[in-house]
Design a protein around this motif. Structure first.
Motif, mmCIF file in Angstrom:
data_model
loop_
_atom_site.group_PDB
_atom_site.id
_atom_site.type_symbol
_atom_site.label_atom_id
_atom_site.label_comp_id
_atom_site.label_asym_id
_atom_site.label_seq_id
_atom_site.Cartn_x
_atom_site.Cartn_y
_atom_site.Cartn_z
ATOM 1 N N GLY A 28 -7.649 5.352 3.996
ATOM 2 C CA GLY A 28 -6.938 4.269 5.636
ATOM 3 C C GLY A 28 -6.044 2.432 4.566
ATOM 4 O O GLY A 28 -6.772 2.085 3.716
ATOM 5 N N GLN B 133 -5.974 3.514 -5.267
ATOM 6 C CA GLN B 133 -6.792 3.664 -4.133
ATOM 7 C C GLN B 133 -7.241 5.018 -4.800
ATOM 8 O O GLN B 133 -6.884 6.190 -4.592
ATOM 9 C CB GLN B 133 -6.278 3.643 -3.161
ATOM 10 C CG GLN B 133 -7.385 4.362 -1.624
ATOM 11 C CD GLN B 133 -6.250 3.626 -0.617
ATOM 12 O OE1 GLN B 133 -5.498 4.043 -0.512
ATOM 13 N NE2 GLN B 133 -7.167 3.846 0.697
ATOM 14 N N THR C 18 1.481 13.022 4.480
ATOM 15 C CA THR C 18 1.714 14.393 5.381
ATOM 16 C C THR C 18 2.866 14.784 6.143
ATOM 17 O O THR C 18 3.010 16.031 6.373
ATOM 18 C CB THR C 18 0.389 14.452 6.324
ATOM 19 O OG1 THR C 18 0.147 13.641 7.386
ATOM 20 C CG2 THR C 18 -1.156 15.277 4.886
ATOM 21 N N ARG C 19 3.350 13.646 6.564
ATOM 22 C CA ARG C 19 4.856 14.289 8.004
ATOM 23 C C ARG C 19 5.142 14.553 7.385
ATOM 24 O O ARG C 19 7.126 14.430 7.908
ATOM 25 C CB ARG C 19 4.739 12.721 8.534
ATOM 26 C CG ARG C 19 3.572 12.623 9.949
ATOM 27 C CD ARG C 19 3.935 10.751 10.563
ATOM 28 N NE ARG C 19 3.167 10.189 9.431
ATOM 29 C CZ ARG C 19 3.067 9.283 10.243
ATOM 30 N NH1 ARG C 19 3.798 8.579 10.791
ATOM 31 N NH2 ARG C 19 2.621 8.017 9.021
ATOM 32 N N LYS D 192 5.947 8.979 -0.656
ATOM 33 C CA LYS D 192 6.878 9.129 -0.106
ATOM 34 C C LYS D 192 7.978 7.717 -0.047
ATOM 35 O O LYS D 192 9.338 7.465 0.417
ATOM 36 C CB LYS D 192 6.273 9.337 1.951
ATOM 37 C CG LYS D 192 5.556 8.051 2.590
ATOM 38 C CD LYS D 192 5.196 8.265 3.761
ATOM 39 C CE LYS D 192 4.163 7.080 3.824
ATOM 40 N NZ LYS D 192 3.687 7.489 5.561
ATOM 41 N N PRO E 257 0.793 -1.234 -0.177
ATOM 42 C CA PRO E 257 -0.144 0.063 -0.014
ATOM 43 C C PRO E 257 0.451 1.103 -0.092
ATOM 44 O O PRO E 257 1.798 1.127 0.939
ATOM 45 C CB PRO E 257 -1.185 -0.262 1.371
ATOM 46 C CG PRO E 257 -0.571 -1.907 1.951
ATOM 47 C CD PRO E 257 0.855 -1.843 1.348
ATOM 48 N N ALA F 103 -0.634 4.462 -1.076
ATOM 49 C CA ALA F 103 -1.327 5.606 -1.415
ATOM 50 C C ALA F 103 -1.625 6.532 -0.816
ATOM 51 O O ALA F 103 -2.686 7.663 -0.679
ATOM 52 C CB ALA F 103 -2.701 5.102 -1.920
#
Ligand code: UTP
Length: 208
Positions: free
Chosen positions: A110, A105, A17-18, A28, A11, A13
């Motif tokens: 989530g 996605q 934000t961090r 990322k 996963p 997707a």
């Protein structure tokens, strides 16, 4: 006997934000550790663990990831013309690492929803999930995923790799609850629950 674990889902997707602003236009998972994007380490771990087919769950920002694992004929030709044959091999090897598929996605609903997007790819086979932003290094030893697959072979249960984190950090992670009635067998612990990002006082353990 359990079926062989041949398929893996990555996963990738999330919004990341961090890591803003680095992740405004780039996933990322594409952020490099020195000169190799994180996702390439993850795919290497999967391949070294016997995985044959990999599905990466992406969002609209993930073209760089698809291009990274694809052929780049123009770059190959230019490198060949300038005699950089070692680099030609390096970029060809990346494109040949594994059979990689992608699915989008459509909304960031989530991690659980991202995994569910792989339902038809997986069918009724056992599968691995590797998070694209978590690199586990085990130099000269068995890859972490291979160790998990071996435990699945012995227990026929879902097996999760965890790490101990500082108490003050439990609220940043998914935390598992070890069974009180089943004592740990070496590093194998029966789990009864897990909680996403619990408050420190509610965390059932420090295993993330
Ligand atoms: P994280 O909890 O790290 O979320 O997701 P995130 O959105 O990537 O990062 P932050 O919190 O905004 O900084 C764990 C894994 O699940 C994936 C992420 O890509 C990451 O590998 N994920 C998360 C999805 O694929 N889809 C989602 O909707 C959420």
């Amino acid at each position: 006997m359990n079926k062989k674990v041949r398929k893996a889902i990555i996963p990738a997707a999330g919004l990341g934000t961090r890591f803003l602003p680095a992740t405004k236009a780039i996933a990322k998972e594409m952020l490099p550790i020195v000169d190799i994007p994180t996702i390439q380490y993850i795919i290497q771990e999967a391949v070294d663990s016997g995985i044959e087919e990999i599905l990466i769950i992406t969002n609209s920002n993930k073209h760089a990831m698809e291009n990274h694992f694809d052929k780049n004929y123009e770059l190959e030709e230019r490198l060949k013309e300038s005699g950089k044959l070692e680099q030609v091999k390096m970029i060809q090897d990346i494109a040949d690492m594994a059979n990689i598929y992608y699915i989008r996605q459509k909304e960031p609903k989530g991690l659980g929803h991202a995994v569910l997007c792989a339902k038809s790819f997986i069918g009724d086979e056992p599968f691995a999930v590797l998070l694209g932003d978590d690199v586990v290094v085990n130099k000269e030893g068995k890859p972490a995923l291979k160790q998990l697959i071996e435990q699945y072979g012995k227990t026929s249960a879902s097996v999760i790799g965890v790490q101990t984190v500082d108490k003050k950090d439990v609220s940043k992670y998914g935390i598992v609850e070890p069974s009180k009635s089943h004592p740990a067998k070496g590093r194998l612990v029966k789990l009864t629950d897990m909680v996403e990002k619990p408050a420190v006082e509610k965390a059932p353990s420090q295993l993330a």
